[in-house]
Write a protein that holds these residues in place. Structure first.
Motif, PDB file in Angstrom:
ATOM      1  N   ARG A  61       2.702  -3.887 -16.226  1.00  0.00           N
ATOM      2  CA  ARG A  61       2.402  -4.795 -15.213  1.00  0.00           C
ATOM      3  C   ARG A  61       2.748  -4.541 -14.105  1.00  0.00           C
ATOM      4  O   ARG A  61       2.350  -4.874 -12.888  1.00  0.00           O
ATOM      5  CB  ARG A  61       2.481  -6.218 -15.753  1.00  0.00           C
ATOM      6  CG  ARG A  61       1.615  -7.319 -15.253  1.00  0.00           C
ATOM      7  CD  ARG A  61       2.026  -8.503 -16.083  1.00  0.00           C
ATOM      8  NE  ARG A  61       1.545  -9.749 -15.496  1.00  0.00           N
ATOM      9  CZ  ARG A  61       1.171 -10.284 -14.388  1.00  0.00           C
ATOM     10  NH1 ARG A  61       0.924  -9.552 -13.199  1.00  0.00           N
ATOM     11  NH2 ARG A  61       0.738 -11.581 -14.225  1.00  0.00           N
ATOM     12  N   LEU A  62       4.256  -4.235 -14.201  1.00  0.00           N
ATOM     13  CA  LEU A  62       4.944  -4.127 -12.808  1.00  0.00           C
ATOM     14  C   LEU A  62       4.719  -2.700 -12.149  1.00  0.00           C
ATOM     15  O   LEU A  62       5.191  -2.300 -11.039  1.00  0.00           O
ATOM     16  CB  LEU A  62       6.400  -4.162 -12.872  1.00  0.00           C
ATOM     17  CG  LEU A  62       6.843  -5.724 -13.156  1.00  0.00           C
ATOM     18  CD1 LEU A  62       8.326  -5.799 -13.925  1.00  0.00           C
ATOM     19  CD2 LEU A  62       6.774  -6.564 -12.024  1.00  0.00           C
ATOM     20  N   GLY A  63       3.872  -1.869 -12.685  1.00  0.00           N
ATOM     21  CA  GLY A  63       3.516  -0.734 -12.160  1.00  0.00           C
ATOM     22  C   GLY A  63       4.419   0.523 -12.747  1.00  0.00           C
ATOM     23  O   GLY A  63       4.362   1.652 -11.994  1.00  0.00           O
ATOM     24  N   GLY A  64       4.681   0.352 -14.034  1.00  0.00           N
ATOM     25  CA  GLY A  64       5.292   1.591 -14.816  1.00  0.00           C
ATOM     26  C   GLY A  64       4.437   2.420 -14.970  1.00  0.00           C
ATOM     27  O   GLY A  64       3.311   2.347 -15.401  1.00  0.00           O
ATOM     28  N   ARG A  65       4.969   3.687 -15.166  1.00  0.00           N
ATOM     29  CA  ARG A  65       4.032   4.884 -15.271  1.00  0.00           C
ATOM     30  C   ARG A  65       4.473   5.991 -16.646  1.00  0.00           C
ATOM     31  O   ARG A  65       3.873   6.808 -16.782  1.00  0.00           O
ATOM     32  CB  ARG A  65       4.021   6.051 -14.162  1.00  0.00           C
ATOM     33  CG  ARG A  65       3.665   5.206 -12.877  1.00  0.00           C
ATOM     34  CD  ARG A  65       2.157   5.118 -12.564  1.00  0.00           C
ATOM     35  NE  ARG A  65       1.788   6.492 -12.638  1.00  0.00           N
ATOM     36  CZ  ARG A  65       0.487   6.602 -12.542  1.00  0.00           C
ATOM     37  NH1 ARG A  65      -0.597   5.661 -12.394  1.00  0.00           N
ATOM     38  NH2 ARG A  65       0.146   7.884 -12.602  1.00  0.00           N
ATOM     39  N   ARG A  66       5.331   5.184 -17.381  1.00  0.00           N
ATOM     40  CA  ARG A  66       5.713   6.003 -18.575  1.00  0.00           C
ATOM     41  C   ARG A  66       4.560   5.958 -19.607  1.00  0.00           C
ATOM     42  O   ARG A  66       3.839   4.785 -19.580  1.00  0.00           O
ATOM     43  CB  ARG A  66       6.963   5.598 -19.127  1.00  0.00           C
ATOM     44  CG  ARG A  66       8.179   5.634 -18.247  1.00  0.00           C
ATOM     45  CD  ARG A  66       9.443   4.944 -18.989  1.00  0.00           C
ATOM     46  NE  ARG A  66      10.138   4.885 -17.860  1.00  0.00           N
ATOM     47  CZ  ARG A  66      11.666   5.463 -18.024  1.00  0.00           C
ATOM     48  NH1 ARG A  66      11.767   6.196 -19.015  1.00  0.00           N
ATOM     49  NH2 ARG A  66      12.360   5.569 -17.139  1.00  0.00           N
ATOM     50  N   SER A  67       4.390   6.731 -20.400  1.00  0.00           N
ATOM     51  CA  SER A  67       3.636   6.550 -21.684  1.00  0.00           C
ATOM     52  C   SER A  67       4.431   6.789 -22.817  1.00  0.00           C
ATOM     53  O   SER A  67       5.753   6.602 -22.712  1.00  0.00           O
ATOM     54  CB  SER A  67       2.727   7.976 -21.574  1.00  0.00           C
ATOM     55  OG  SER A  67       3.205   9.115 -21.972  1.00  0.00           O
TER      56      SER A  67
END
Length: 140
Positions: A93-99
């Motif tokens: 929700r905060l813009g994390g880009r990990r998968s």
């Protein structure tokens, strides 16, 4: 937040509560239907509730409430499955880009700070568990 806390209500009288100390030590959402419809209660784990589609205003209300909580000081247990899924959900929700398998770009500053303060400090098992709640390459 030791007692169930109301986080949403509808104009028809339905009400939603979060209960961090429910059965199996999993945070749950309780939905109380309005009295004219019978006033029935249903309980589901928070992570299942947040994953429901279609989403309603009650989902957004819970996300707003959870994002306002200081995660490390909240009574929602980060060692439980629902607590770990909430960490992953908040990170995204905060813009994390990990998968679930790797990083896909640069995190926002907020997501990076959240990861370092709340997820990176977990033991290897806890971190890996959080990662299982992140999207997969073919996922959302």
């Amino acid at each position: 937040m030791n007692e169930p806390q109301e986080f949403a209500h509808s104009t028809n009288g339905d009400r939603w509560f979060i209960d961090p100390a429910s059965e199996n030590h999993r945070a749950t959402v309780t939905h109380r239907g309005n009295l004219p419809s019978g006033g029935h209660e249903t309980r589901i784990p928070v992570d299942v509730f947040l994953g429901q589609h279609p989403r309603g205003p009650e989902h957004d209300a819970l996300e707003r409430m959870l994002s306002a909580l200081p995660v490390r000081n909240s009574t929602i247990e980060t060692g439980t499955a629902s607590g770990l899924s909430m960490l992953a959900h908040q990170y995204l929700r905060l813009g994390g880009r990990r998968s679930a398998t790797r990083a896909w770009g640069t995190d926002t500053k907020e997501a990076e700070d959240f990861w370092n303060e709340n997820i990176a400090v977990l033991d290897t098992v806890g971190r890996r568990e959080v990662e299982t709640y992140l999207p997969t390459i073919g996922g959302p």
